[in-house]
Design a protein around this motif. Sequence first.
Motif, PDB file in Angstrom:
ATOM      1  N   THR A  22       0.826  -1.207   0.000  1.00  0.00           N
ATOM      2  CA  THR A  22       0.000   0.000   0.000  1.00  0.00           C
ATOM      3  C   THR A  22       0.862   1.258   0.000  1.00  0.00           C
ATOM      4  OG1 THR A  22      -1.782  -1.132   1.179  1.00  0.00           O
ATOM      5  CG2 THR A  22      -1.792   1.279   1.254  1.00  0.00           C
ATOM      6  N   ASN A  23       1.936   1.242   0.775  1.00  0.00           N
ATOM      7  CA  ASN A  23       2.785   2.431   0.887  1.00  0.00           C
ATOM      8  C   ASN A  23       3.445   2.818  -0.433  1.00  0.00           C
ATOM      9  OD1 ASN A  23       2.266   2.771   3.613  1.00  0.00           O
ATOM     10  ND2 ASN A  23       4.012   1.524   4.253  1.00  0.00           N
ATOM     11  N   ASN A  24       3.541   1.858  -1.362  1.00  0.00           N
ATOM     12  CA  ASN A  24       4.232   2.113  -2.622  1.00  0.00           C
ATOM     13  C   ASN A  24       3.291   2.276  -3.810  1.00  0.00           C
ATOM     14  OD1 ASN A  24       6.588   1.783  -1.139  1.00  0.00           O
ATOM     15  ND2 ASN A  24       6.731  -0.388  -1.625  1.00  0.00           N
ATOM     16  N   LEU A  25       1.988   2.284  -3.542  1.00  0.00           N
ATOM     17  CA  LEU A  25       1.033   2.519  -4.619  1.00  0.00           C
ATOM     18  C   LEU A  25       1.209   3.920  -5.188  1.00  0.00           C
ATOM     19  CD1 LEU A  25      -2.206   0.969  -3.064  1.00  0.00           C
ATOM     20  CD2 LEU A  25      -0.775  -0.030  -4.855  1.00  0.00           C
ATOM     21  N   TYR A  26       0.820   4.103  -6.447  1.00  0.00           N
ATOM     22  CA  TYR A  26       0.970   5.401  -7.114  1.00  0.00           C
ATOM     23  C   TYR A  26       0.311   6.521  -6.304  1.00  0.00           C
ATOM     24  CZ  TYR A  26       0.348   9.062 -10.616  1.00  0.00           C
ATOM     25  OH  TYR A  26       0.355  10.254 -11.280  1.00  0.00           O
ATOM     26  N   VAL A  27      -0.909   6.286  -5.854  1.00  0.00           N
ATOM     27  CA  VAL A  27      -1.639   7.335  -5.129  1.00  0.00           C
ATOM     28  C   VAL A  27      -0.953   7.687  -3.815  1.00  0.00           C
ATOM     29  CG1 VAL A  27      -3.830   7.891  -3.985  1.00  0.00           C
ATOM     30  CG2 VAL A  27      -3.842   6.747  -6.206  1.00  0.00           C
ATOM     31  N   GLU A  28      -0.277   6.717  -3.210  1.00  0.00           N
ATOM     32  CA  GLU A  28       0.398   6.952  -1.938  1.00  0.00           C
ATOM     33  C   GLU A  28       1.712   7.716  -2.113  1.00  0.00           C
ATOM     34  OE1 GLU A  28      -1.075   6.080   0.875  1.00  0.00           O
ATOM     35  OE2 GLU A  28      -2.714   5.033  -0.129  1.00  0.00           O
ATOM     36  N   CYS A  29       2.356   7.535  -3.274  1.00  0.00           N
ATOM     37  CA  CYS A  29       3.685   8.114  -3.489  1.00  0.00           C
ATOM     38  C   CYS A  29       3.682   9.382  -4.314  1.00  0.00           C
ATOM     39  CB  CYS A  29       4.596   7.091  -4.182  1.00  0.00           C
ATOM     40  SG  CYS A  29       4.910   5.614  -3.220  1.00  0.00           S
ATOM     41  N   ASN A  30       2.759   9.467  -5.262  1.00  0.00           N
ATOM     42  CA  ASN A  30       2.786  10.595  -6.185  1.00  0.00           C
ATOM     43  C   ASN A  30       2.513  11.911  -5.474  1.00  0.00           C
ATOM     44  OD1 ASN A  30       2.925  11.694  -8.897  1.00  0.00           O
ATOM     45  ND2 ASN A  30       0.738  12.086  -8.672  1.00  0.00           N
ATOM     46  N   ASP A  31       3.184  12.964  -5.950  1.00  0.00           N
ATOM     47  CA  ASP A  31       2.949  14.318  -5.441  1.00  0.00           C
ATOM     48  C   ASP A  31       3.222  14.423  -3.943  1.00  0.00           C
ATOM     49  OD1 ASP A  31       2.323  16.984  -5.932  1.00  0.00           O
ATOM     50  OD2 ASP A  31       0.208  16.729  -5.432  1.00  0.00           O
ATOM     51  N   SER A  32       4.239  13.677  -3.488  1.00  0.00           N
ATOM     52  CA  SER A  32       4.573  13.702  -2.065  1.00  0.00           C
ATOM     53  C   SER A  32       6.024  13.268  -1.892  1.00  0.00           C
ATOM     54  CB  SER A  32       3.651  12.749  -1.287  1.00  0.00           C
ATOM     55  OG  SER A  32       3.940  12.773   0.092  1.00  0.00           O
ATOM     56  N   ILE A  33       6.595  13.579  -0.751  1.00  0.00           N
ATOM     57  CA  ILE A  33       7.905  13.060  -0.364  1.00  0.00           C
ATOM     58  C   ILE A  33       7.833  12.726   1.113  1.00  0.00           C
ATOM     59  CG2 ILE A  33       8.787  15.413   0.040  1.00  0.00           C
ATOM     60  CD1 ILE A  33      11.573  14.353  -0.680  1.00  0.00           C
ATOM     61  N   LYS A  34       8.459  11.618   1.486  1.00  0.00           N
ATOM     62  CA  LYS A  34       8.380  11.215   2.892  1.00  0.00           C
ATOM     63  C   LYS A  34       9.682  10.574   3.340  1.00  0.00           C
ATOM     64  CE  LYS A  34       6.099   6.817   1.744  1.00  0.00           C
ATOM     65  NZ  LYS A  34       4.880   6.000   1.909  1.00  0.00           N
ATOM     66  N   ALA A  35      10.014  10.819   4.594  1.00  0.00           N
ATOM     67  CA  ALA A  35      11.131  10.123   5.226  1.00  0.00           C
ATOM     68  C   ALA A  35      10.621   8.788   5.756  1.00  0.00           C
ATOM     69  CB  ALA A  35      11.693  10.959   6.356  1.00  0.00           C
ATOM     70  N   TYR A  36      11.531   7.826   5.857  1.00  0.00           N
ATOM     71  CA  TYR A  36      11.163   6.539   6.447  1.00  0.00           C
ATOM     72  C   TYR A  36      12.402   5.928   7.082  1.00  0.00           C
ATOM     73  CZ  TYR A  36      13.258   4.384   2.264  1.00  0.00           C
ATOM     74  OH  TYR A  36      14.129   3.997   1.268  1.00  0.00           O
ATOM     75  N   GLY A  37      12.181   4.969   7.956  1.00  0.00           N
ATOM     76  CA  GLY A  37      13.312   4.330   8.624  1.00  0.00           C
ATOM     77  C   GLY A  37      14.194   5.315   9.375  1.00  0.00           C
ATOM     78  N   VAL A  38      13.587   6.357   9.919  1.00  0.00           N
ATOM     79  CA  VAL A  38      14.381   7.396  10.588  1.00  0.00           C
ATOM     80  C   VAL A  38      15.042   6.812  11.844  1.00  0.00           C
ATOM     81  CG1 VAL A  38      14.308   9.663  11.687  1.00  0.00           C
ATOM     82  CG2 VAL A  38      12.861   9.194   9.687  1.00  0.00           C
ATOM     83  N   ALA A  39      16.358   6.935  11.911  1.00  0.00           N
ATOM     84  CA  ALA A  39      17.167   6.420  13.025  1.00  0.00           C
ATOM     85  C   ALA A  39      17.077   4.899  13.155  1.00  0.00           C
ATOM     86  CB  ALA A  39      16.771   7.073  14.344  1.00  0.00           C
ATOM     87  N   SER A  40      16.585   4.225  12.106  1.00  0.00           N
ATOM     88  CA  SER A  40      16.433   2.770  12.220  1.00  0.00           C
ATOM     89  C   SER A  40      16.604   2.036  10.889  1.00  0.00           C
ATOM     90  CB  SER A  40      15.040   2.438  12.787  1.00  0.00           C
ATOM     91  OG  SER A  40      14.013   2.892  11.907  1.00  0.00           O
ATOM     92  N   HIS A  41      17.041   2.711   9.841  1.00  0.00           N
ATOM     93  CA  HIS A  41      17.114   2.054   8.534  1.00  0.00           C
ATOM     94  C   HIS A  41      18.241   1.020   8.501  1.00  0.00           C
ATOM     95  CE1 HIS A  41      17.453   1.393   4.202  1.00  0.00           C
ATOM     96  NE2 HIS A  41      16.214   1.845   4.122  1.00  0.00           N
TER      97      HIS A  41
END
Length: 345
Positions: free
Chosen positions: A191-210
């Motif tokens: 779900t997190n990688n669907l077009y609607v979830e990713c398009n027109d946005s930017i997000k950090a992930y795995g902060v301090a834990s990647h």
Amino acid sequence: MIKAGIMGSTGYAGAVLTQLLINHPNVEIIFLASHSYANNTFNSIYSNLKGITTQICIGDDDVELNLNKIDILFMALPSGATFSITQKAIDLGVKVIDLGADYRLKSKEVYEQWYKIKHGCTDLLPKAVYGLPELYKNDIKASNLIANPGCYPTASSLALIPLLKYDLIEKSSIIIDAKSGVTGAGRKASTNNLYVECNDSIKAYGVASHRHTPEIEQTLSDVAKEEINLIFTPHLVPMNRGILATCYANLSNKVNIEDVYKIYRDFYKDKPFIRVIDELPETRWVKGSNYCDIAIRIDKRTNKIIVLSAIDNLMKGAASQAVQNMNIMYDLDETTGINMIPMFP
């Protein structure tokens, strides 16, 4: 001809690797293995290969039966999925290049801490060579098990290695801010990688834990000859492929930009895929290639250095770097089959 097999051939990295090896003048692909698409022709999954290959994917269970037919096995599998087949391949004298993370970290404990998986092949950890050609070429040449670096660690480490090699920065001050296209998350539906979830946005992930954090630290610690701890923050951006890593550190002494550029150009002068450039790197200028573009800036007000690097995460960050490692292992020119010009527009 080098006879090759690929596990995980229908994931994004595996598919790009397949395309590269089809065109490689010294390679014959003996089998393509796929967990999800066994008994399907590869070109029915990736139509760009219509008229190019009619090879049928075998299932993972059939790989062991075919190991005695190959010289080298590429694995583009999820973490924890390589252990049993790697040992069997090595025992048969088959060279292995793992595009995943199972052999990148030298410490079993660190691997299990970050990946939450029990390591199932610890005997091979001391024998695995980290496949960053710009740093470990001689070791790669002598090895039969290569841990292909991750995409973020490739971009970040190549940007920072000269600073640590020549003791130009305060080692506790490193911050890496990196951004990747969505292919870095793999082909599996999420779900997190669907077009609607990713398009027109930017997000950090795995902060301090990647999970790539200890891999970057391991490489840089090896260069610095002391333990390096750093901050690494990845971001997902709405594009298919590419990584831009912006790396910050405090300079240990005042230096001018010309001297730092000379250090970088001297360090990478015989590394065919590193381009130390004056202008700021962009992912579009490395797309579809094995190049890593690096640029440097110094903020005199704060005595900080900023090093930026750009790679294609599926190429230098995965598949073409794996081919570069194979070339080195077989004493070929390391650019063979991967000396393509970045594709633009």
